[in-house]
Design a protein around this motif. Structure first.
Motif, PDB file in Angstrom:
ATOM      1  N   GLY A 242       0.839  -1.203   0.000  1.00 43.62           N
ATOM      2  CA  GLY A 242       0.000   0.000   0.000  1.00 43.62           C
ATOM      3  C   GLY A 242       0.866   1.243   0.000  1.00 43.62           C
ATOM      4  O   GLY A 242       0.730   2.103   0.847  1.00 43.62           O
ATOM      5  N   PHE A 243       1.766   1.349  -0.965  1.00 45.61           N
ATOM      6  CA  PHE A 243       2.787   2.400  -0.920  1.00 45.61           C
ATOM      7  C   PHE A 243       2.315   3.774  -1.356  1.00 45.61           C
ATOM      8  O   PHE A 243       3.084   4.732  -1.312  1.00 45.61           O
TER       9      PHE A 243
ATOM     10  N   PHE B 192      16.852  -5.562  -2.008  1.00 45.28           N
ATOM     11  CA  PHE B 192      15.705  -5.807  -2.878  1.00 45.28           C
ATOM     12  C   PHE B 192      14.494  -5.114  -2.284  1.00 45.28           C
ATOM     13  O   PHE B 192      14.259  -5.186  -1.074  1.00 45.28           O
ATOM     14  N   VAL B 193      13.722  -4.439  -3.127  1.00 46.41           N
ATOM     15  CA  VAL B 193      12.515  -3.752  -2.685  1.00 46.41           C
ATOM     16  C   VAL B 193      11.389  -4.056  -3.642  1.00 46.41           C
ATOM     17  O   VAL B 193      11.567  -4.031  -4.867  1.00 46.41           O
ATOM     18  N   CYS B 194      10.232  -4.361  -3.092  1.00 46.18           N
ATOM     19  CA  CYS B 194       9.039  -4.619  -3.890  1.00 46.18           C
ATOM     20  C   CYS B 194       7.909  -3.762  -3.333  1.00 46.18           C
ATOM     21  O   CYS B 194       7.713  -3.708  -2.120  1.00 46.18           O
ATOM     22  N   GLY B 195       7.196  -3.074  -4.192  1.00 44.84           N
ATOM     23  CA  GLY B 195       6.040  -2.300  -3.771  1.00 44.84           C
ATOM     24  C   GLY B 195       4.771  -2.927  -4.311  1.00 44.84           C
ATOM     25  O   GLY B 195       4.695  -3.258  -5.495  1.00 44.84           O
ATOM     26  N   VAL B 196       3.782  -3.142  -3.438  1.00 45.98           N
ATOM     27  CA  VAL B 196       2.519  -3.747  -3.827  1.00 45.98           C
ATOM     28  C   VAL B 196       1.393  -2.807  -3.412  1.00 45.98           C
ATOM     29  O   VAL B 196       1.304  -2.394  -2.258  1.00 45.98           O
ATOM     30  N   ASP B 197       0.543  -2.461  -4.385  1.00 48.79           N
ATOM     31  CA  ASP B 197      -0.577  -1.582  -4.098  1.00 48.79           C
ATOM     32  C   ASP B 197      -1.757  -2.040  -4.923  1.00 48.79           C
ATOM     33  O   ASP B 197      -1.595  -2.473  -6.060  1.00 48.79           O
ATOM     34  N   ARG B 198      -2.965  -1.938  -4.394  1.00 47.19           N
ATOM     35  CA  ARG B 198      -4.144  -2.434  -5.096  1.00 47.19           C
ATOM     36  C   ARG B 198      -4.628  -1.476  -6.172  1.00 47.19           C
ATOM     37  O   ARG B 198      -5.372  -1.851  -7.062  1.00 47.19           O
ATOM     38  N   SER B 199      -4.254  -0.222  -6.097  1.00 48.61           N
ATOM     39  CA  SER B 199      -4.754   0.730  -7.099  1.00 48.61           C
ATOM     40  C   SER B 199      -3.935   0.647  -8.371  1.00 48.61           C
ATOM     41  O   SER B 199      -2.750   0.333  -8.371  1.00 48.61           O
TER      42      SER B 199
ATOM     43  N   LEU C  24       8.509   6.429   0.080  1.00 47.28           N
ATOM     44  CA  LEU C  24       9.575   5.679   0.741  1.00 47.28           C
ATOM     45  C   LEU C  24      10.376   4.786  -0.200  1.00 47.28           C
ATOM     46  O   LEU C  24      11.478   4.367   0.142  1.00 47.28           O
ATOM     47  N   LEU C  25       9.852   4.456  -1.358  1.00 48.62           N
ATOM     48  CA  LEU C  25      10.536   3.514  -2.235  1.00 48.62           C
ATOM     49  C   LEU C  25      11.964   3.922  -2.604  1.00 48.62           C
ATOM     50  O   LEU C  25      12.871   3.086  -2.554  1.00 48.62           O
ATOM     51  N   PRO C  26      12.235   5.183  -2.949  1.00 48.48           N
ATOM     52  CA  PRO C  26      13.630   5.544  -3.266  1.00 48.48           C
ATOM     53  C   PRO C  26      14.580   5.326  -2.088  1.00 48.48           C
ATOM     54  O   PRO C  26      15.693   4.825  -2.261  1.00 48.48           O
ATOM     55  N   GLN C  27      14.142   5.676  -0.883  1.00 51.27           N
ATOM     56  CA  GLN C  27      15.008   5.483   0.284  1.00 51.27           C
ATOM     57  C   GLN C  27      15.178   3.998   0.595  1.00 51.27           C
ATOM     58  O   GLN C  27      16.266   3.545   0.935  1.00 51.27           O
ATOM     59  N   LEU C  28      14.101   3.220   0.458  1.00 49.38           N
ATOM     60  CA  LEU C  28      14.220   1.775   0.648  1.00 49.38           C
ATOM     61  C   LEU C  28      15.199   1.181  -0.361  1.00 49.38           C
ATOM     62  O   LEU C  28      15.997   0.314  -0.023  1.00 49.38           O
ATOM     63  N   ASN C  29      15.149   1.658  -1.604  1.00 50.30           N
ATOM     64  CA  ASN C  29      16.066   1.177  -2.645  1.00 50.30           C
ATOM     65  C   ASN C  29      17.528   1.457  -2.303  1.00 50.30           C
ATOM     66  O   ASN C  29      18.408   0.685  -2.645  1.00 50.30           O
ATOM     67  N   ARG C  30      17.778   2.581  -1.654  1.00 44.96           N
ATOM     68  CA  ARG C  30      19.156   2.917  -1.262  1.00 44.96           C
ATOM     69  C   ARG C  30      19.653   2.050  -0.116  1.00 44.96           C
ATOM     70  O   ARG C  30      20.847   1.799   0.005  1.00 44.96           O
ATOM     71  N   GLU C  31      18.733   1.583   0.745  1.00 44.61           N
ATOM     72  CA  GLU C  31      19.146   0.903   1.971  1.00 44.61           C
ATOM     73  C   GLU C  31      19.029  -0.617   1.930  1.00 44.61           C
ATOM     74  O   GLU C  31      19.646  -1.285   2.747  1.00 44.61           O
ATOM     75  N   ALA C  32      18.236  -1.165   1.029  1.00 48.96           N
ATOM     76  CA  ALA C  32      18.000  -2.615   1.010  1.00 48.96           C
ATOM     77  C   ALA C  32      18.478  -3.216  -0.309  1.00 48.96           C
ATOM     78  O   ALA C  32      18.569  -2.527  -1.326  1.00 48.96           O
TER      79      ALA C  32
END
Length: 78
Positions: free
Chosen positions: A52-53, A68-75, A58-66
């Motif tokens: 539900g991003f 692998f990053v996956c974002g899941v949203d229903r819309s 937050l995705l860019p910061q998660l990408n810098r720190e982890a």
């Protein structure tokens, strides 16, 4: 804005209304998102899933720190 309009924009953002709802949601959630990110204490070997991003703040910061990053949203993205 009327609740039905807001609900529609949250599930299927379009046009200026979608932009406004997303901007408001990002601003309203910024403090809680920052708190969660600080407490995750990610390292480069971690994998993260953002469920539900919303506006994907937050995705860019998660990408810098982890690793692998996956974002899941229903819309659907418009």
């Amino acid at each position: 804005m009327a609740p039905r309009f807001i609900a529609k924009q949250l599930s299927w953002p379009t046009g200026i209304g979608g932009w406004l709802v997303r901007a408001g949601m990002n601003r309203g959630n910024a403090r809680l998102n920052g708190y969660a990110l600080d407490h995750l204490q990610l390292v480069t070997a971690d994998r993260a899933v953002e469920v539900g991003f919303g506006g994907a703040v937050l995705l860019p910061q998660l990408n810098r720190e982890a690793a692998f990053v996956c974002g899941v949203d229903r819309s659907q993205m418009s």
